[in-house]
Design an enzyme around this catalytic site. Structure first.
Site, PDB file in Angstrom:
ATOM      1  N   ASP A   5       7.585   2.995  -0.845  1.00  0.00           N
ATOM      2  CA  ASP A   5       7.745   3.645   0.461  1.00  0.00           C
ATOM      3  C   ASP A   5       7.685   2.642   1.612  1.00  0.00           C
ATOM      4  O   ASP A   5       7.406   3.000   2.738  1.00  0.00           O
ATOM      5  CB  ASP A   5       6.700   4.746   0.653  1.00  0.00           C
ATOM      6  N   HIS A  65       6.333   5.176   4.732  1.00  0.00           N
ATOM      7  CA  HIS A  65       4.902   5.378   4.546  1.00  0.00           C
ATOM      8  C   HIS A  65       4.277   6.316   5.577  1.00  0.00           C
ATOM      9  O   HIS A  65       3.461   7.180   5.226  1.00  0.00           O
ATOM     10  CB  HIS A  65       4.195   4.015   4.580  1.00  0.00           C
ATOM     11  N   SER A 120      -2.517   7.878   2.859  1.00  0.00           N
ATOM     12  CA  SER A 120      -2.689   6.429   2.793  1.00  0.00           C
ATOM     13  C   SER A 120      -4.113   6.064   2.366  1.00  0.00           C
ATOM     14  O   SER A 120      -4.588   6.537   1.347  1.00  0.00           O
ATOM     15  CB  SER A 120      -2.309   5.803   4.136  1.00  0.00           C
TER      16      SER A 120
END
Length: 526
Positions: free
Chosen positions: A428, A481, A101
């Site tokens: 996602d 995610h 991320s």
């Protein structure tokens, strides 16, 4: 909330408060009991023989701007030293970096910082990455930003908050008992400079303009509706002032990241009457004669004339989103503009790009001169992901509240997937495919100005499959995610590279989305 907030002027510790990241593998193995983040991967690496002598968790204070983690905590320097020690004590084997991320942006910044001269950089020299890094395996990386960051900074909303607000009107904004939930969230999160690293990068070139976007024509479901047989005859109900897509429905116009009104989102661009907003000032602040509690936001300092001017501009694309945020949140953006940049470099040899504010933007910096380096873009697909928003202005009677909100009544008959005021594309659930995959598909693919040494890039997409039963927990084939961190296919790819294999030995690219076609539509000079 008080302890998580940073100083609104400096972006550093507020007086009398000091919060720091935990160190070691326990820093992010589990978010809370039973909710894993890195734990599954750590356990599998342990079975291969990895332990703390050759495995490091690079925790950092994700609230701070990336350069400020060095200024305050020396985080970048400690990471540099740790990587050097890992290589030295493990027979010269180079490291495999696995950021997730925002960590992908942080590590991109690190690779530029570590080779740049002191005092701004780490002074490692131009071949440091080539000597120390085997591969960078970016998981769910918002490399080109996320539209969700825009709605978060603009109105402290995303899809779920907007839905909750619609179901229980007034609760999140309630001043009863001093709640003012969204205002408190905005007050705190706008002090986190890191959030500005995720404002969409590349402007209209990447994200599209009024009339086009790379994903135009995407349909969120290929399944036919029961009424599909009547679709052709229903086309006639649409006004000729609306742009119609190949399916005979109004085009989604994903490039219009923020539209005030569903009609504006669908209109042909020449039909939109846009008024300037940046020079509209004046009038009393909205809170001049009110007591708005302790959840003070920058919106309290601007007038209703200014708020109306924003709405009358009608449409904001990625190219002028930074101008919008500078208008409604000047203090936040003054800090943000000193730490991050969101454009595209015309000439990367320009000395201005030696400044750290450009280092987390892959369109304004180069990959290191490391021809043997491998860069992976690894992310989930097959989940509806926020791409653009339809907004409305809050009633003027709600002067103490945030003046803009997602219009949850905007539902879709457009060709894309409009639900509750949010237009969705493939991704996602947090990062759209375009942001996660473009650099590996095109921007860094081969020898480009952003990858002058021709480091190999690979796309590894993981088609989302929800858990089949309760015993599977969050799923072993999830592409979401965070849940992707437990995806068996992703873990296998990381283990194989950690064991010495190359991207070619993994099978090269594995693609399930339209990323190749979408990347080709982006008119970026390489």
């Amino acid at each position: 909330m008080e302890h998580m907030a940073l100083d609104n002027v400096t972006g550093m510790d507020p007086p009398g408060v000091r919060v720091r990241s935990v160190s070691g593998l326990v820093a992010a193995d589990y978010f809370t009991a039973g909710y894993f983040v890195w734990a599954v991967l750590i356990e599998n690496l342990a079975k291969m023989g990895y332990e703390e002598k050759n495995l490091h968790m690079a925790s950092y204070d994700w609230r701070l701007s990336f350069q400020n983690t060095e200024t305050r905590d020396k985080t970048l320097s400690r990471l540099k030293t740790t990587i050097e020690l890992l290589v030295q004590t493990n027979n010269g084997n180079k490291v495999v970096a696995v950021p997730h991320s925002m960590g992908t942006l942080y590590f991109l910044h690190f690779m530029k910082w570590v080779e740049s001269p002191a005092p701004m950089g780490g002074g490692g020299g131009p071949d440091w990455c080539a000597k120390h890094i085997k591969a960078v395996m970016n998981i769910a990386g918002p490399l080109l930003g996320v539209p969700k960051a825009v709605s978060g900074l603009f109105s402290s909303e995303a899809k779920d908050i907007a839905v909750a607000r619609a179901i229980a009107p007034g609760v999140l904004d309630s001043e009863m008992f001093g709640l003012q939930t969204l205002q408190h969230i905005m007050r705190v999160t706008r002090t986190w400079d890191s959030t500005m690293s995720m404002i969409p990068k590349g402007g209209d070139v990447i994200w599209g303009g009024l009339d086009w976007s790379a994903e135009e024509g995407y349909r969120c479901s290929q399944r036919k509706d029961k009424n599909d047989n009547n679709q052709d005859s229903s086309v006639e109900q649409y006004s000729d002032s609306k742009d119609l897509g190949p399916h005979g429905k109004p085009m989604a116009h994903y490039g219009r990241l923020v539209s005030f009104g569903k009609d504006v989102a669908e209109l042909a661009s020449h039909k939109i009457d846009r008024r300037p907003f940046q020079n509209i000032r004046g009038g009393l602040p909205v809170s001049a004669n009110l007591s708005c509690g302790d959840a003070w936001t920058e919106y309290h300092e601007i007038s209703w004339e200014s708020i109306q001017a924003v709405a009358e501009h009608k449409v904001f694309t990625a190219g002028n989103i930074p101008d919008l945020l500078r208008y409604v949140a000047p203090a936040m953006m003054e800090r943000g503009d000193s730490q991050f940049s969101h454009g595209i470099a015309d000439d990367l040899n320009d000395s201005k790009y030696e400044h750290f504010k450009y280092w987390a933007n892959p369109l304004e910096t180069r990959l290191p001169n490391a021809p043997d380096l491998e860069v992976y873009c690894m992310y989930g697909v097959g989940i509806l992901t926020e791409r653009s928003y339809i907004y409305k202005v809050s009633p003027q009677s709600d002067s103490c509240r945030i003046p803009f909100r997602i219009d949850t009544n905007a539902e879709g008959n457009s060709e894309g997937c409009l639900k509750g005021g949010v237009q969705f594309v493939d991704g996602d659930e947090t990062v759209p495919v375009l942001s996660a995959g473009f650099m590996c598909a095109k921007g860094w693919r081969g020898r480009t100005r952003f990858n002058p040494s021709g480091a190999a890039t690979y796309i590894r997409e993981y088609n989302h499959a929800p858990p089949s039963n309760l015993l599977e927990g969050r799923g072993t084939q999830s592409g979401a995610h965070v849940d992707i961190m437990g995806n068996f296919h992703l873990i296998e790819d990381i283990l194989r590279v950690a064991a010495g294999e190359s991207g070619e030995e993994l099978g090269g690219d594995e693609i399930h989305s339209h990323i190749r076609q979408w990347a080709e539509r982006v008119p970026l000079k390489l």
